[in-house]
Scaffold this motif. Structure first.
Motif, PDB file in Angstrom:
ATOM      1  N   ILE A  15       0.882  -1.169   0.000  1.00 50.15           N
ATOM      2  CA  ILE A  15       0.000   0.000   0.000  1.00 50.15           C
ATOM      3  C   ILE A  15       0.918   1.216   0.000  1.00 50.15           C
ATOM      4  CG2 ILE A  15      -1.889   1.205   1.158  1.00 50.15           C
ATOM      5  CD1 ILE A  15      -2.462  -1.386   2.688  1.00 50.15           C
ATOM      6  N   TRP A  16       0.995   1.904  -1.130  1.00 51.72           N
ATOM      7  CA  TRP A  16       1.913   3.039  -1.235  1.00 51.72           C
ATOM      8  C   TRP A  16       1.376   4.269  -0.503  1.00 51.72           C
ATOM      9  CZ3 TRP A  16       6.782   2.565  -2.884  1.00 51.72           C
ATOM     10  CH2 TRP A  16       7.107   1.443  -3.658  1.00 51.72           C
ATOM     11  N   GLU A  17       0.047   4.451  -0.560  1.00 56.54           N
ATOM     12  CA  GLU A  17      -0.590   5.578   0.120  1.00 56.54           C
ATOM     13  C   GLU A  17      -1.950   5.120   0.626  1.00 56.54           C
ATOM     14  OE1 GLU A  17      -0.899   9.131  -2.219  1.00 56.54           O
ATOM     15  OE2 GLU A  17       0.922   8.655  -3.344  1.00 56.54           O
ATOM     16  N   PRO A  18      -2.432   5.709   1.725  1.00 55.83           N
ATOM     17  CA  PRO A  18      -3.770   5.352   2.214  1.00 55.83           C
ATOM     18  C   PRO A  18      -4.817   5.561   1.125  1.00 55.83           C
ATOM     19  CG  PRO A  18      -2.619   6.678   3.836  1.00 55.83           C
ATOM     20  CD  PRO A  18      -1.770   6.705   2.587  1.00 55.83           C
ATOM     21  N   GLY A  19      -5.672   4.576   0.938  1.00 51.72           N
ATOM     22  CA  GLY A  19      -6.740   4.676  -0.048  1.00 51.72           C
ATOM     23  C   GLY A  19      -6.360   4.219  -1.435  1.00 51.72           C
ATOM     24  N   LYS A  20      -5.065   4.041  -1.695  1.00 51.31           N
ATOM     25  CA  LYS A  20      -4.610   3.554  -2.995  1.00 51.31           C
ATOM     26  C   LYS A  20      -4.684   2.033  -3.018  1.00 51.31           C
ATOM     27  CE  LYS A  20      -3.350   7.444  -5.052  1.00 51.31           C
ATOM     28  NZ  LYS A  20      -1.924   7.732  -5.295  1.00 51.31           N
ATOM     29  N   ALA A  21      -5.006   1.472  -4.167  1.00 50.56           N
ATOM     30  CA  ALA A  21      -5.140   0.024  -4.296  1.00 50.56           C
ATOM     31  C   ALA A  21      -3.818  -0.677  -3.983  1.00 50.56           C
ATOM     32  CB  ALA A  21      -5.603  -0.331  -5.702  1.00 50.56           C
ATOM     33  N   PHE A  22      -3.911  -1.895  -3.462  1.00 49.20           N
ATOM     34  CA  PHE A  22      -2.715  -2.705  -3.248  1.00 49.20           C
ATOM     35  C   PHE A  22      -1.979  -2.873  -4.578  1.00 49.20           C
ATOM     36  CE2 PHE A  22      -5.183  -3.905   0.428  1.00 49.20           C
ATOM     37  CZ  PHE A  22      -4.246  -4.202   1.406  1.00 49.20           C
ATOM     38  N   SER A  23      -0.660  -2.804  -4.532  1.00 43.86           N
ATOM     39  CA  SER A  23       0.160  -2.966  -5.728  1.00 43.86           C
ATOM     40  C   SER A  23       1.095  -4.155  -5.528  1.00 43.86           C
ATOM     41  CB  SER A  23       0.974  -1.694  -5.988  1.00 43.86           C
ATOM     42  OG  SER A  23       1.811  -1.851  -7.103  1.00 43.86           O
ATOM     43  N   ILE A  24       1.013  -5.146  -6.421  1.00 40.87           N
ATOM     44  CA  ILE A  24       1.896  -6.299  -6.342  1.00 40.87           C
ATOM     45  C   ILE A  24       3.243  -5.915  -6.940  1.00 40.87           C
ATOM     46  CG2 ILE A  24       2.231  -8.721  -6.909  1.00 40.87           C
ATOM     47  CD1 ILE A  24      -0.143  -8.155  -5.081  1.00 40.87           C
ATOM     48  N   TYR A  63       3.485   4.799   5.692  1.00 40.22           N
ATOM     49  CA  TYR A  63       3.381   4.271   4.335  1.00 40.22           C
ATOM     50  C   TYR A  63       4.620   4.650   3.536  1.00 40.22           C
ATOM     51  CZ  TYR A  63      -1.516   3.636   5.627  1.00 40.22           C
ATOM     52  OH  TYR A  63      -2.671   3.251   6.266  1.00 40.22           O
ATOM     53  N   PRO A  64       4.960   3.837   2.525  1.00 36.62           N
ATOM     54  CA  PRO A  64       4.321   2.610   2.050  1.00 36.62           C
ATOM     55  C   PRO A  64       4.511   1.465   3.040  1.00 36.62           C
ATOM     56  CG  PRO A  64       6.372   2.974   0.895  1.00 36.62           C
ATOM     57  CD  PRO A  64       6.144   4.200   1.705  1.00 36.62           C
ATOM     58  N   VAL A  65       3.546   0.551   3.046  1.00 35.84           N
ATOM     59  CA  VAL A  65       3.555  -0.519   4.029  1.00 35.84           C
ATOM     60  C   VAL A  65       3.084  -1.822   3.393  1.00 35.84           C
ATOM     61  CG1 VAL A  65       1.193  -0.031   4.811  1.00 35.84           C
ATOM     62  CG2 VAL A  65       2.794  -1.179   6.361  1.00 35.84           C
ATOM     63  N   ILE A  66       3.608  -2.931   3.900  1.00 38.92           N
ATOM     64  CA  ILE A  66       3.123  -4.265   3.535  1.00 38.92           C
ATOM     65  C   ILE A  66       2.242  -4.740   4.677  1.00 38.92           C
ATOM     66  CG2 ILE A  66       3.749  -6.656   3.033  1.00 38.92           C
ATOM     67  CD1 ILE A  66       6.417  -5.594   1.936  1.00 38.92           C
ATOM     68  N   GLY A  67       0.972  -4.924   4.413  1.00 40.96           N
ATOM     69  CA  GLY A  67       0.029  -5.311   5.457  1.00 40.96           C
ATOM     70  C   GLY A  67      -0.029  -6.808   5.668  1.00 40.96           C
ATOM     71  N   PHE A 122       8.620   3.120  17.295  1.00 39.51           N
ATOM     72  CA  PHE A 122       8.648   2.728  15.892  1.00 39.51           C
ATOM     73  C   PHE A 122       7.704   1.548  15.686  1.00 39.51           C
ATOM     74  CE2 PHE A 122      12.962   4.247  16.996  1.00 39.51           C
ATOM     75  CZ  PHE A 122      12.989   5.393  16.221  1.00 39.51           C
ATOM     76  N   GLN A 123       6.482   1.813  15.347  1.00 43.55           N
ATOM     77  CA  GLN A 123       5.523   0.731  15.174  1.00 43.55           C
ATOM     78  C   GLN A 123       5.487   0.199  13.753  1.00 43.55           C
ATOM     79  OE1 GLN A 123       1.708   0.856  16.991  1.00 43.55           O
ATOM     80  NE2 GLN A 123       2.298   2.337  18.531  1.00 43.55           N
ATOM     81  N   SER A 124       6.047   0.926  12.795  1.00 44.00           N
ATOM     82  CA  SER A 124       5.979   0.509  11.403  1.00 44.00           C
ATOM     83  C   SER A 124       7.308  -0.035  10.900  1.00 44.00           C
ATOM     84  CB  SER A 124       5.539   1.685  10.526  1.00 44.00           C
ATOM     85  OG  SER A 124       4.215   2.078  10.845  1.00 44.00           O
ATOM     86  N   VAL A 125       8.211  -0.316  11.798  1.00 45.78           N
ATOM     87  CA  VAL A 125       9.491  -0.923  11.464  1.00 45.78           C
ATOM     88  C   VAL A 125       9.788  -2.002  12.503  1.00 45.78           C
ATOM     89  CG1 VAL A 125      10.525   0.987  10.177  1.00 45.78           C
ATOM     90  CG2 VAL A 125      10.601   1.005  12.671  1.00 45.78           C
ATOM     91  N   CYS A 135      11.837  -1.601  -1.910  1.00 49.42           N
ATOM     92  CA  CYS A 135      11.243  -1.737  -3.239  1.00 49.42           C
ATOM     93  C   CYS A 135      11.613  -0.497  -4.043  1.00 49.42           C
ATOM     94  CB  CYS A 135       9.725  -1.887  -3.147  1.00 49.42           C
ATOM     95  SG  CYS A 135       8.887  -2.059  -4.741  1.00 49.42           S
ATOM     96  N   ARG A 136      12.166  -0.711  -5.213  1.00 46.78           N
ATOM     97  CA  ARG A 136      12.608   0.389  -6.075  1.00 46.78           C
ATOM     98  C   ARG A 136      13.564   1.324  -5.332  1.00 46.78           C
ATOM     99  NH1 ARG A 136       6.733   2.533  -8.006  1.00 46.78           N
ATOM    100  NH2 ARG A 136       5.726   0.508  -8.336  1.00 46.78           N
ATOM    101  N   GLY A 137      14.359   0.761  -4.453  1.00 46.19           N
ATOM    102  CA  GLY A 137      15.322   1.548  -3.697  1.00 46.19           C
ATOM    103  C   GLY A 137      14.731   2.313  -2.533  1.00 46.19           C
ATOM    104  N   LYS A 138      13.445   2.108  -2.252  1.00 41.18           N
ATOM    105  CA  LYS A 138      12.754   2.838  -1.179  1.00 41.18           C
ATOM    106  C   LYS A 138      12.430   1.894  -0.029  1.00 41.18           C
ATOM    107  CE  LYS A 138       8.662   5.768  -0.388  1.00 41.18           C
ATOM    108  NZ  LYS A 138       9.428   6.925   0.092  1.00 41.18           N
ATOM    109  N   GLN A 139      12.579   2.395   1.208  1.00 39.00           N
ATOM    110  CA  GLN A 139      12.210   1.604   2.381  1.00 39.00           C
ATOM    111  C   GLN A 139      10.707   1.377   2.417  1.00 39.00           C
ATOM    112  OE1 GLN A 139      13.673   2.245   6.636  1.00 39.00           O
ATOM    113  NE2 GLN A 139      11.621   3.097   6.796  1.00 39.00           N
ATOM    114  N   ILE A 140      10.311   0.127   2.671  1.00 38.16           N
ATOM    115  CA  ILE A 140       8.904  -0.231   2.827  1.00 38.16           C
ATOM    116  C   ILE A 140       8.671  -0.603   4.289  1.00 38.16           C
ATOM    117  CG2 ILE A 140       7.019  -1.695   2.028  1.00 38.16           C
ATOM    118  CD1 ILE A 140       8.246   0.091  -0.139  1.00 38.16           C
ATOM    119  N   HIS A 141       7.590  -0.127   4.851  1.00 39.23           N
ATOM    120  CA  HIS A 141       7.327  -0.335   6.277  1.00 39.23           C
ATOM    121  C   HIS A 141       6.678  -1.685   6.572  1.00 39.23           C
ATOM    122  CE1 HIS A 141       7.690   4.110   6.018  1.00 39.23           C
ATOM    123  NE2 HIS A 141       8.292   3.947   7.183  1.00 39.23           N
TER     124      HIS A 141
END
Length: 283
Positions: A15-24, A63-67, A122-125, A135-141
């Motif tokens: 989930i890259w942003e709240p409300g945005k569709a899940f992206s595989i 975000y972005p986060v893997i739920g 730190f609840q998201s790490v 992902c794509r060089g960016k930290q994912i939570h």
């Protein structure tokens, strides 16, 4: 395993942003650090909480986060000082960590481990404040330290429990949240008495687990209530003695329960998951 100590590339739902569709996406999963475990996820459930994460209901989620938090899998590798599991073990991630040593874990009246993410800044790490996902060089939570919506995930050892080798992972994944929530509501919270009557509003996964808990506690009458009649067969298989749909009655549902029992039921469980649901008027 051959992948131990190496970065693993795999698929995950981000989930890259709240409300945005899940992206595989293809992600990189770093090896586990001290007191951490990397798990190959085999099965995962979808909970209403995951919907809340997607919609951005929780202010402490980054975000972005893997739920995902209802899962089951196989240990791929372990970090230093891990003794509770070994590679190849079947495991269930715990969305509520259990260290087994703090005052809360040792008390029969509490379940919020003092090492839990609930008490961390730190609840998201991970507990050390860093992420194992990129992902794509960016930290994912991470989510609840377990993030089961990934083919591989890393979690602290306090967030995992080993299960029997013959356990069906596509079934026991629900033990991580849905089943334990419903069954525990009947057994541990309500403490349903033998011979009592119960009404369960909502016959989804959690509601069916409530029914199983009520049956195990010895309830004599268990009413399953839902507007979807297709759920009645499974509810009765799991212990409901009667099922009915509020839309089949002109009177409010609480009056129907009084009519069927004389005084009403001893225990009522609201398992719709909606704040505006009222026991007296499910419709």
């Amino acid at each position: 395993m051959a992948t131990a100590g190496k970065v693993i590339k795999c698929k995950a739902a981000i989930i890259w942003e709240p409300g945005k569709a899940f992206s595989i996406e293809e992600i990189e999963v770093a090896p586990p650090k001290s007191h951490e475990i990397r798990v190959k996820m085999v099965a995962t459930g979808i909970c209403r909480t995951d919907d809340h994460v997607w919609k951005g209901f929780f202010p402490n989620i980054d975000y972005p986060v893997i739920g995902g938090h209802e899962g089951a899998g196989i240990v791929e590798s372990i970090g230093p000082e891990v003794t509770c599991v070994k590679p190849g073990d079947k495991v269930i991630p715990l969305c509520v960590p259990q260290c087994g040593q703090c005052d809360c874990c040792l008390s029969p009246k509490a379940n919020c481990c003092l090492k839990s993410h609930i008490y961390k800044a730190f609840q998201s790490v991970m507990p050390d404040g860093t992420s194992r996902f990129t992902c794509r060089g960016k930290q994912i939570h991470h989510f609840l330290w377990i993030s089961t919506f990934s083919e591989y995930t890393v979690m602290p050892e306090v967030s995992i429990v080993r299960i029997d080798d013959d356990a069906p992972l596509d079934k026991v994944c629900l033990f991580g949240c849905g089943f334990s929530t419903g069954y525990g509501a009947a057994i541990n919270c309500a403490k349903v008495d033998p011979g009592s009557s119960c009404a369960v509003f909502g016959l989804g996964g959690v509601g069916l687990s409530v029914i199983m808990g009520c049956k195990a506690a010895g309830a004599s009458r268990i009413f399953g209530i839902d507007i979807n009649k297709d759920k009645f067969i499974k509810a009765k298989e799991l212990g409901a003695t009667e099922c009915f749909c509020p839309r089949d009655f002109e009177k409010p549902i609480h009056e129907v329960l009084v009519q069927k029992t004389g005084l009403g039921v001893d225990y009522t469980f609201e398992v719709i998951g909606r704040i505006d649901t009222e026991v007296c008027n499910l419709c």
